[in-house]
Design a protein around this motif. Structure first.
Motif, PDB file in Angstrom:
ATOM      1  N   LEU A  61       0.829  -1.249   0.090  1.00  0.00           N
ATOM      2  CA  LEU A  61      -0.100   0.024  -0.108  1.00  0.00           C
ATOM      3  C   LEU A  61       0.782   1.385   0.016  1.00  0.00           C
ATOM      4  O   LEU A  61       0.549   2.240  -0.332  1.00  0.00           O
ATOM      5  N   ARG A  88      -2.059  -7.151  -4.683  1.00  0.00           N
ATOM      6  CA  ARG A  88      -3.119  -6.882  -3.343  1.00  0.00           C
ATOM      7  C   ARG A  88      -4.448  -7.494  -3.848  1.00  0.00           C
ATOM      8  O   ARG A  88      -5.068  -8.110  -2.724  1.00  0.00           O
ATOM      9  N   PHE A  94      -6.334  -8.414   3.838  1.00  0.00           N
ATOM     10  CA  PHE A  94      -6.032  -7.528   4.768  1.00  0.00           C
ATOM     11  C   PHE A  94      -7.264  -7.461   5.973  1.00  0.00           C
ATOM     12  O   PHE A  94      -8.322  -7.679   5.668  1.00  0.00           O
ATOM     13  N   ALA A  98     -10.118  -1.026  12.259  1.00  0.00           N
ATOM     14  CA  ALA A  98     -11.385  -0.411  12.005  1.00  0.00           C
ATOM     15  C   ALA A  98     -12.460  -1.311  11.130  1.00  0.00           C
ATOM     16  O   ALA A  98     -13.591  -0.742  10.745  1.00  0.00           O
ATOM     17  N   HIS A 100     -13.651  -1.518   8.630  1.00  0.00           N
ATOM     18  CA  HIS A 100     -13.938  -1.132   7.159  1.00  0.00           C
ATOM     19  C   HIS A 100     -14.990  -2.266   6.552  1.00  0.00           C
ATOM     20  O   HIS A 100     -14.845  -2.598   5.437  1.00  0.00           O
TER      21      HIS A 100
ATOM     22  N   GLU B 316     -14.207   3.853   2.404  1.00  0.00           N
ATOM     23  CA  GLU B 316     -14.468   2.729   1.330  1.00  0.00           C
ATOM     24  C   GLU B 316     -13.628   2.626   0.239  1.00  0.00           C
ATOM     25  O   GLU B 316     -13.113   1.879  -0.190  1.00  0.00           O
ATOM     26  N   LEU B 319     -10.388   1.193   1.313  1.00  0.00           N
ATOM     27  CA  LEU B 319     -10.666  -0.307   1.543  1.00  0.00           C
ATOM     28  C   LEU B 319     -10.614  -0.861   0.116  1.00  0.00           C
ATOM     29  O   LEU B 319      -9.963  -2.114  -0.162  1.00  0.00           O
ATOM     30  N   ARG B 320     -11.219  -0.117  -0.734  1.00  0.00           N
ATOM     31  CA  ARG B 320     -11.261  -0.933  -2.435  1.00  0.00           C
ATOM     32  C   ARG B 320      -9.880  -0.988  -2.824  1.00  0.00           C
ATOM     33  O   ARG B 320      -9.355  -1.924  -3.312  1.00  0.00           O
ATOM     34  N   ARG B 321      -9.235   0.151  -2.578  1.00  0.00           N
ATOM     35  CA  ARG B 321      -7.803   0.177  -2.979  1.00  0.00           C
ATOM     36  C   ARG B 321      -6.949  -1.042  -2.416  1.00  0.00           C
ATOM     37  O   ARG B 321      -6.318  -1.693  -3.252  1.00  0.00           O
ATOM     38  N   ALA B 322      -7.062  -1.209  -1.029  1.00  0.00           N
ATOM     39  CA  ALA B 322      -6.569  -2.279  -0.494  1.00  0.00           C
ATOM     40  C   ALA B 322      -6.952  -3.555  -1.018  1.00  0.00           C
ATOM     41  O   ALA B 322      -5.861  -4.575  -1.065  1.00  0.00           O
ATOM     42  N   LEU B 323      -8.243  -3.525  -1.462  1.00  0.00           N
ATOM     43  CA  LEU B 323      -8.703  -4.991  -1.988  1.00  0.00           C
ATOM     44  C   LEU B 323      -8.171  -5.226  -3.336  1.00  0.00           C
ATOM     45  O   LEU B 323      -8.596  -6.124  -4.018  1.00  0.00           O
ATOM     46  N   PRO B 402      -4.272   5.087  -0.504  1.00  0.00           N
ATOM     47  CA  PRO B 402      -4.956   3.955   0.036  1.00  0.00           C
ATOM     48  C   PRO B 402      -4.538   4.207   1.609  1.00  0.00           C
ATOM     49  O   PRO B 402      -5.440   4.171   2.429  1.00  0.00           O
ATOM     50  N   VAL B 403      -3.302   4.223   1.693  1.00  0.00           N
ATOM     51  CA  VAL B 403      -2.845   4.255   3.351  1.00  0.00           C
ATOM     52  C   VAL B 403      -3.417   5.646   4.035  1.00  0.00           C
ATOM     53  O   VAL B 403      -4.178   5.232   5.109  1.00  0.00           O
ATOM     54  N   LEU B 406      -7.301   4.828   4.555  1.00  0.00           N
ATOM     55  CA  LEU B 406      -7.807   4.068   5.526  1.00  0.00           C
ATOM     56  C   LEU B 406      -7.630   4.610   7.098  1.00  0.00           C
ATOM     57  O   LEU B 406      -8.149   4.427   7.778  1.00  0.00           O
ATOM     58  N   ARG B 407      -6.181   5.256   7.055  1.00  0.00           N
ATOM     59  CA  ARG B 407      -5.977   5.911   8.319  1.00  0.00           C
ATOM     60  C   ARG B 407      -6.865   7.110   8.600  1.00  0.00           C
ATOM     61  O   ARG B 407      -7.583   7.248   9.785  1.00  0.00           O
ATOM     62  N   SER B 409      -9.929   7.222   8.033  1.00  0.00           N
ATOM     63  CA  SER B 409     -11.377   6.813   8.220  1.00  0.00           C
ATOM     64  C   SER B 409     -11.376   5.920   9.525  1.00  0.00           C
ATOM     65  O   SER B 409     -12.307   5.185   9.783  1.00  0.00           O
ATOM     66  N   GLY B 410     -10.145   5.674   9.876  1.00  0.00           N
ATOM     67  CA  GLY B 410      -9.897   4.498  10.910  1.00  0.00           C
ATOM     68  C   GLY B 410     -10.826   4.990  12.195  1.00  0.00           C
ATOM     69  O   GLY B 410     -11.305   6.172  12.296  1.00  0.00           O
TER      70      GLY B 410
END
Lengths: 239, 411
Positions: A61, A88, A94, A98, A100, B316, B319-323, B402-403, B406-407, B409-410
């Motif tokens: 990431l 990924r 992951f 939180a 998500h 979101e 998340l989508r980017r992480a997925l 993405p990082v 995610l942070r 909205s954590g």
């Protein structure tokens, strides 16, 4: 999986600097570590020690600013963004502190979302999602909305989402951070089961109870990674 | 797992649609309000075009084929022209005009001064009934019959021979025939105008022009010249081919009065095309601006809401980017959401616009006329507007790291 002897993730003197000049923050310096297939590794350290930065780099990431990181033998720094995104989607699962989860989508839809971007045929997505939900013990919640679930159940949904596409490695960032002790315990048991089934698990945490569960414990302090000496494989019955 | 690591992330278009729809339906209230902006814009555009088209069509329908092919030449001096010199229309006007290309038929006519003579049919001694009437007499050329698009109930119209021989024949308009109680011409009934007798050879049932003929006794021009010293025709009725009226109007004056073409009056129909265009452009210019402005406002609304939606859904997106979603997948999703809003607004707006056109037409007793391309193209326009409105928010969404997402909205 051409050569199972080679480490799955290999970091050599990896550093990450945010900003530049006087304002530069060295979040990570000289991180060297290896994670092999089937490993259960925890990365521990106080907050602000750089462990999340390390995980983000391992998760593709984020990009390191120095050193080399090889994922399954491929130099990650040299990969174009599209390939990193593909990795990924296909290889990495992951779990976030939180959760998500998308509040307006059902549990099954949330789980299936991890297969949205990785060429999984539409028809098999639901099957795989239900399968993953069964593994985390939530089959009976398949049609619920996440808002109707308890914290522990939500994290289980998130884990099901992570493992549904059968990734090579599961990366968890403070997976029990938002949960009470009992619930957190059950999540850790779940990790143990997943590892037993061959999944590589990397958990970032500041909680020793979580960290000590792993086969290997890496300590991150002030951006440096230290491998704690023992590989004290814990007997499952000890739990 | 195999060696899938080389595969790039991808997204099936059906999944993209499902995700975009799910994004919209996650906040249906807001989506509907946003749609409303597009609806107003599209509806006002469709209604504007429709009403303008309908109104324009009303004008063209009042300029029907009959009046569009009629040219009348008179020697009227006009309202203020009492002292202007008067020209006499030539007796051979009919022949002269018939030579013009585009003239279907032409005929001349003139009111005959019969000095108050009363008209009666065969004397009948009926002490109670009125047998004598004041009936106007009109002298006509043979070509007048087709030029006024006449229709005989019975008998025939006179020809050039009757006129040249000054035969005492007459055609009765239907009104005059009824007063004189003449219904058949088989036995050659006779009417008396003063002391002069005329053989009735036909009864005129209907005319589409010069309706006065229906209440008159119509005699050949030659007859009127001989018996009443008629000086010249006063009116020439021309039937033109469709579209030739303007041309014939310009040529007719010269044809019948080469020396003083300005002294005759030519009545020709106004050009319906120019009128329609004028009306349409008047209506259009006013309301199209209004429609465009509301559409612009709608577009800004869509852009705004989509942007808010992007900022709200940073987690979101992360998340989508992480997925495994690529930047373009994120951009497509938000583009599709805004396009969907625009398309939906376009469909509703087109329907509402058509309803407005129908309502306006109904209240004015008009026939609603709408170019089929307008309501069909409106949803497309809405979609394009939505697409354009979504460009910036989608770009913003795709730029998110993405990082950080995610942070941010954590927890």
């Amino acid at each position: 999986m051409n050569n199972s002897a080679a480490p799955l993730m290999e970091l050599e003197r990896v550093g990450r600097v945010f900003g530049d000049g006087e304002a530069a923050v060295h979040a990570l310096t000289d991180a060297t570590l290896r994670v092999h297939r089937g490993d259960y590794v925890s990365i521990m350290g106080p907050s602000g020690s750089g462990k999340s930065t390390l995980l983000n780099i391992m998760a593709l990431l984020d990009r390191q600013t120095s050193g080399t990181y090889r994922f399954d033998g491929v130099d990650a720094q040299s990969l174009p963004e599209g390939r990193r995104t593909g990795l990924r989607a296909h290889r990495i699962g992951f779990v976030f502190q939180a959760f998500h989860l998308l509040a307006h989508r059902s549990v099954t839809e949330n789980v299936a979302m991890s297969m949205l971007y990785n060429r999984m045929p539409r028809s098999s997505r639901r099957t795989l999602a239900l399968e993953a939900l069964e593994r985390v013990g939530l089959s009976h919640r398949a049609d619920f909305l996440p808002t109707k679930l308890s914290g522990g159940e939500r994290q289980r949904v998130a884990i099901a989402r992570a493992i549904a596409p059968h990734p090579t490695v599961l990366l968890c960032d403070e997976p029990t951070g938002n949960l009470d002790q009992v619930t957190g315990r059950s999540i850790l048991d779940l990790f143990e089961e997943l590892r037993a089934s061959g999944l590589t698990v990397v958990v970032v945490t500041h909680d020793p109870r979580v960290g000590l569960q792993a086969d290997r414990i890496l300590e991150v302090e002030d951006g440096r990674v230290e491998m704690l000496p023992q590989s004290n494989r814990r007997v499952p019955s000890e739990r | 797992m195999k060696s899938r690591q080389t595969t790039r992330a991808r997204l099936d278009w059906r999944d993209l649609i499902v995700e975009a729809l799910a994004g919209l339906f996650a906040r249906p209230g807001r989506a509907l309000l946003t749609v409303l902006g597009a609806v107003l814009g599209i509806a006002s555009l469709v209604a504007t075009l429709g009403v303008a088209h309908t109104a324009g069509n009303q004008i063209i329908s009042s300029f029907n084929e009959l009046s569009a092919t009629s040219v009348v030449v008179t020697t009227d001096r006009g309202f203020f022209g009492d002292n202007a010199p008067r020209v006499a229309l030539p007796w051979d006007s009919e022949t002269r005009l018939s030579r013009l290309n585009g003239v279907v038929a032409a005929g001349s006519m003139a009111d005959v001064n019969i000095a108050g003579d009363l008209t009666s049919s065969v004397p009948l001694n009926d002490p109670l009934g009125q047998t004598e009437f004041q009936v106007p007499m009109v002298a006509a050329s043979p070509g007048l019959y087709p030029a006024v698009r006449g229709n005989l109930r019975t008998g025939r119209w006179f020809d050039q021979g009757h006129s040249e021989r000054a035969d005492r024949v007459a055609v009765l308009g239907i009104g005059a025939a009824q007063r004189l109680n003449i219904t058949r011409v088989g036995q050659q009934p006779v009417v008396f105008v003063g002391d002069l007798s005329f053989v009735v050879i036909g009864i005129l049932d209907d005319v589409l022009r010069q309706a006065d003929l229906l209440n008159s006794v119509i005699v050949p021009e030659g007859t009127a010249r001989e018996l009443y010293d008629l000086e010249s025709p006063t009116t020439i009725q021309i039937d033109t081919e469709v579209g030739a009226a303007a041309l014939i109007a310009a040529q007719a004056a010269i044809a019948v009065s080469p020396n003083d073409p300005a002294l005759v009056r030519v009545q020709s129909p106004p050009s319906p095309e120019s009128l329609q265009t004028q009306v349409e452009s008047d209506v259009n210019a006013l309301f199209l601006v209004l429609g465009a402005v509301s559409l612009l406002v709608g577009a800004i609304g869509i852009a705004n809401v989509t942007l808010v939606s992007v900022l709200e859904r940073v987690g979101e997106i992360g998340l989508r980017r992480a997925l495994g979603a690529g930047r373009r997948h994120i951009a497509y999703q938000f583009l599709l959401e805004s396009t969907g809003i625009g398309l939906f607004g376009g469909v509703i707006g087109a329907s509402a616009g058509v309803l407005v056109v129908v309502a306006v037409s109904a209240s004015n007793d008009w026939t609603p006329v709408l170019d089929a391309r307008v309501p069909l193209g409106a949803p497309l326009l809405g979609a394009v507007v939505g697409l354009l409105a979504g460009l910036y928010p989608a770009w913003r969404a795709s730029r998110l790291e993405p990082v950080e997402s995610l942070r941010a909205s954590g927890a």
